[in-house]
Design a protein around this motif. Structure first.
Motif, mmCIF file in Angstrom:
data_model
loop_
_atom_site.group_PDB
_atom_site.id
_atom_site.type_symbol
_atom_site.label_atom_id
_atom_site.label_comp_id
_atom_site.label_asym_id
_atom_site.label_seq_id
_atom_site.Cartn_x
_atom_site.Cartn_y
_atom_site.Cartn_z
ATOM 1 N N UNK A 193 0.831 -1.204 0.000
ATOM 2 C CA UNK A 193 0.000 0.000 0.000
ATOM 3 C C UNK A 193 0.865 1.253 0.000
ATOM 4 N N UNK A 194 2.012 1.179 0.679
ATOM 5 C CA UNK A 194 2.909 2.335 0.720
ATOM 6 C C UNK A 194 3.483 2.645 -0.656
ATOM 7 N N UNK A 195 3.560 1.627 -1.518
ATOM 8 C CA UNK A 195 4.041 1.909 -2.880
ATOM 9 C C UNK A 195 2.875 2.054 -3.864
ATOM 10 N N UNK A 196 1.673 2.253 -3.335
ATOM 11 C CA UNK A 196 0.560 2.642 -4.195
ATOM 12 C C UNK A 196 -0.466 1.571 -4.502
ATOM 13 N N UNK A 197 -0.350 0.382 -3.885
ATOM 14 C CA UNK A 197 -1.346 -0.660 -4.184
ATOM 15 C C UNK A 197 -2.705 -0.257 -3.608
#
Lengths: 263, 530
Positions: free
Chosen positions: B421-425
């Protein structure tokens, strides 16, 4: 005219603890200019990491705004917020947070994997891995691409994490105590690397409680009692070069000279 | 893209995934085995039940029988020529049989059949033992005991027509293994004074020296249910205890046209054991004997008799079996025949019938073979549904288990969720990752489960033999109980496909709650998770 890449205004955040609430941030505000290297300092539990998470949209403030290039991050839809995390911000964590099932190269490429659909990935795979290799070379781990995170040292893992954070050439790199888990020598190396990226025009906001680390930044702000208290000046030879002069690697970099400002 | 990439990576690097695959595999294999065995059991029951009757049966529901069956047969042939292929009447009563050689007496249900027509309307002929080896030699008419002869060199020769029939059979038989088995059957002299030869496991009396032939007075034949006089071995074959042509005594109680016993003494029929019949349904094979229709009709007083007023009674039958032409819908034909029966009663039968005759006609029902065997088939159908539900419930446990496994996986992978999630998932993407993972577990579990299930079903009889070899008490399938020699060992492709698809969907359903939970979590919460 100054160009604020990031502008956090009046951030409030409280956590529930049992029946009560602990207020961590009480109206913290921070403005970061394009190309700036800002360090947020504060004692343990002062809310530094919490503020950084808000800046990177990893958590939601109870009140307040975070604006990225003039656009409020939390007023946007979820997909735009995901896009912000993927394309505009790179995050480096104290504990690296690499995926243990993937090798070094795959870990670096994960933001691209997340970005592309199943079919889009087929077209972008070759280019993505080439760029991931390039990043790996820049962090000095070219020969370790097939290794699993468990086979790397702490410093190496943090380099991989930095390479992952910068793969999509985000405008903003947020680093949460990136040297906090490393010994002094390795920490210095990692810091030098971040400084190098900053010299190349990368905007960096870093959280630390290490005064020596803070010396490398253009500007240091202190978080006390949930608010930003003071600006403690700039590092020597502060941001004098524009991004393009230093071999800019970012997307849409303005190259304007940064102006430090305590809000 | 990361969903498939990570799902695949998790699948072969996480031990817990193998537990998920193993639980899906076992459930798929279990349900497939149950469905195949119970389905095969039901199919066999249906096929055998179908073979007992014709497609349509007119049943009187009374031992008294019903008249005008012959006239109605002819009426039907004219009225529905494109529907009816053949008809044959059947008599049904109860009696006692006695095997004098073994001093054995028992109750029996007696069917009077016209053998040549009866074998045309159902598969009765396929279950006749001697008819199979000596085609054309089984009949219910008057016959003597066939006796094998022993030549001077002690080789056995069969009676002339049996020898001829045997040659015919050898020429027409396509299954060479059957011929080989016959050829290798032992011929053994068991007593020099009164030689008895074992032929294919059956005993044949033989004249000491001389030509083979027939002995004894001519008597009508009787076909016995194979479980009445034979001893069934655990492997499903029989030890035949009496010789063909042996004397069987049948005692019957005649009924008058009114349905009351006539008052005459019980009729005693001396018959010759002509063959034994195997329908494959144990209850029938241990109870039923078959004798000539005309003989039984006469003995029971159901043939045409002169009354004191000089008139004649109409002959009666208990059932009329009706075979339909190919492609005729059974249920449509049933309605047509029922209507024809009403027309026939209104237009073709004299109006001055007495009340018992009227009642016997009124009680006749037109039924399909499925109606006739409904209780039996429905019992097995219900058993199949019940067992499938029970095992599906057990499979629900697998769904819950997969749910638990995925909950554990999500718990273990909470940090990964935070990183992604931190990389945009997106939340939806994260949910998709775990559902894709579950689907992969389901697919691999199903494929392995189907393979294991098929292998088990295809070899189920060997497995049982092996278990029985280890310990005889482990033999779970007894032909005495289930009436079939073998456990059904066919897997239907449609069953396998359904089980596989449902297992994959179930695995995905099992992962929904953990996947939803993973989707909802904020990245920082996931990253802080320890």
């Amino acid at each position: 005219m100054s160009t604020a890449i990031l502008n956090a205004k009046g951030i409030h955040k409280a956590y529930k603890m049992g029946r009560g609430e602990v207020s961590v941030l009480r109206g913290a505000s921070l403005r970061v200019e394009e190309g700036e290297f800002v360090v947020i300092m504060g004692s343990s539990g002062s809310g530094k990491s919490t503020l950084l998470h808000m800046l990177g949209a990893l958590d939601k403030p109870d009140r307040g705004q975070v604006e990225f290039r003039g656009q409020s991050v939390f007023d946007q839809s979820k997909p735009i917020r995901n896009h912000y995390r993927n394309q505009d911000v790179g995050f480096v964590f104290q504990f690296y947070h690499l995926l243990p099932e993937l090798n070094v190269l795959e870990n670096i490429a994960i933001p691209r994997l997340v970005y592309h659909s199943f079919f889009g990935w087929r077209a972008a795979k070759r280019k993505s891995f080439a760029e991931a290799r390039e990043m790996l070379e820049r962090v000095g781990l070219a020969e370790r691409e097939k290794h699993r995170p468990s086979e790397l040292s702490g410093g190496e893992m943090q380099r991989v994490a930095i390479a992952r954070a910068l793969l999509n050439r985000p405008a903003l790199l947020l680093a949460d105590e990136p040297t906090g888990n490393l010994d002094a020598k390795i920490g210095t190396e990692v810091l030098a690397m971040l400084q190098e990226f900053n010299d190349a025009g990368q905007t960096i906001v870093m959280v630390t409680h290490d005064g020596c680390v803070a010396e490398k930044a253009h500007r240091t702000v202190r978080l006390t009692d949930g608010v930003i208290q003071a600006d403690s000046g700039t590092r020597s030879g502060s941001k004098s070069k524009s991004g393009s002069e230093a071999g800019d690697h970012r997307r849409g970099d303005s190259g304007d000279k940064p102006k430090t400002e305590v809000v | 893209m990361y969903k498939w990439f990570l799902a695949w990576r998790y699948l072969h690097t996480k031990m817990i995934a193998f537990f998920g695959i193993a639980s899906v595999m076992l459930c798929v294999a279990m349900v497939l085995v149950v469905l195949s065995v119970m389905g095969g059991f039901l199919d066999t029951v249906r096929n055998r039940s179908r073979g007992l009757h014709s497609e349509i049966v007119m049943n009187s529901h009374s031992m008294q029988g019903f008249p005008y069956y012959d006239e109605f047969s002819q009426y039907l042939a004219k009225k529905l020529p494109d529907v009816i292929r053949a008809t044959t009447p059947v008599l049904s009563t109860y009696g006692l049989y006695r095997d004098p050689a073994y001093q054995q007496t028992g109750p029996t249900q007696v069917l009077g059949i016209q053998l040549d027509d009866y074998v045309k309307v159902n598969s009765f002929g396929d279950g006749l033992h001697y008819q199979k080896y000596f085609p054309g030699t089984t009949h219910l008419g008057p016959q003597q005991m066939p006796v094998a002869g022993m030549a001077m060199d002690h080789t056995l020769t069969l009676p002339p027509d049996l020898e001829e029939a045997n040659m015919r059979w050898r020429k027409s038989e396509t299954d060479q293994s059957l011929i080989d088995r016959f050829e290798s059957a032992p011929f053994e002299i068991t007593s020099p004074e009164f030689p008895v030869f074992a032929v294919k496991g059956e005993r044949q009396f033989a004249t000491r020296v001389g030509l083979p032939g027939y002995v004894g007075p001519e008597r009508n034949g009787i076909i016995m249910g194979c479980d009445i006089i034979n001893i069934r071995r655990p492997d499903g074959n029989f030890d035949r205890t009496i010789a063909r042509g042996a004397n069987i005594v049948l005692t019957l109680m005649p009924l008058g046209p009114t349905g009351n016993p006539t008052g005459e003494p019980a009729a005693k029929l001396h018959l010759r054991y002509a063959d034994d019949s195997r329908t494959g349904i144990y209850d029938i094979d241990r109870m039923m004997v078959y004798v000539d229709f005309d003989l039984l009709q006469s003995v029971l007083g159901m043939d045409s008799r002169q009354l004191v007023d000089g008139n004649f009674t109409k002959p009666r039958a208990n059932q009329l079996l009706i075979d339909l032409d190919d492609g005729v819908d059974m249920d449509v034909a049933k309605d047509q025949i029922a209507l024809a029966w009403i027309d026939f009663q209104e237009n073709e039968i004299p109006l001055d019938l007495d009340s018992s005759e009227q009642m016997s006609l009124y009680k006749v029902q037109v039924l399909t073979w499925e109606d006739m065997q409904r209780d039996f088939i429905q019992a097995v159908e219900k058993e199949k549904v019940l067992v499938t539900i029970l095992f599906s419930l057990i499979s629900l446990v697998a769904v819950v288990l997969v749910g638990c496994i995925f909950y554990m996986i999500v718990e273990k992978k909470t940090k990964d969720i935070g990183i992604l999630k931190a990389v945009g998932a997106s939340g939806r993407g994260i949910a998709g990752l775990f559902i894709a993972y579950a689907a992969a577990v389901g697919v691999f579990g199903s494929i392995l489960g189907l393979a294991v299930g098929c292998a088990f079903v295809w070899n189920i009889n060997d497995i049982q033999d092996w278990l029985a070899w280890l310990n005889p008490n482990l033999r779970v399938w007894s032909p005495d109980i289930y009436s079939f020699d073998k456990i059904p060992e066919t897997v239907k492709q449609a069953d396998a496909a359904w089980v596989g698809v449902i297992a994959i969907i179930s695995s995905m359903i099992g992962s929904l709650i953990p996947a939803y939970a993973a989707a909802k979590v904020w990245p920082v919460k996931a990253l802080r998770y320890e």
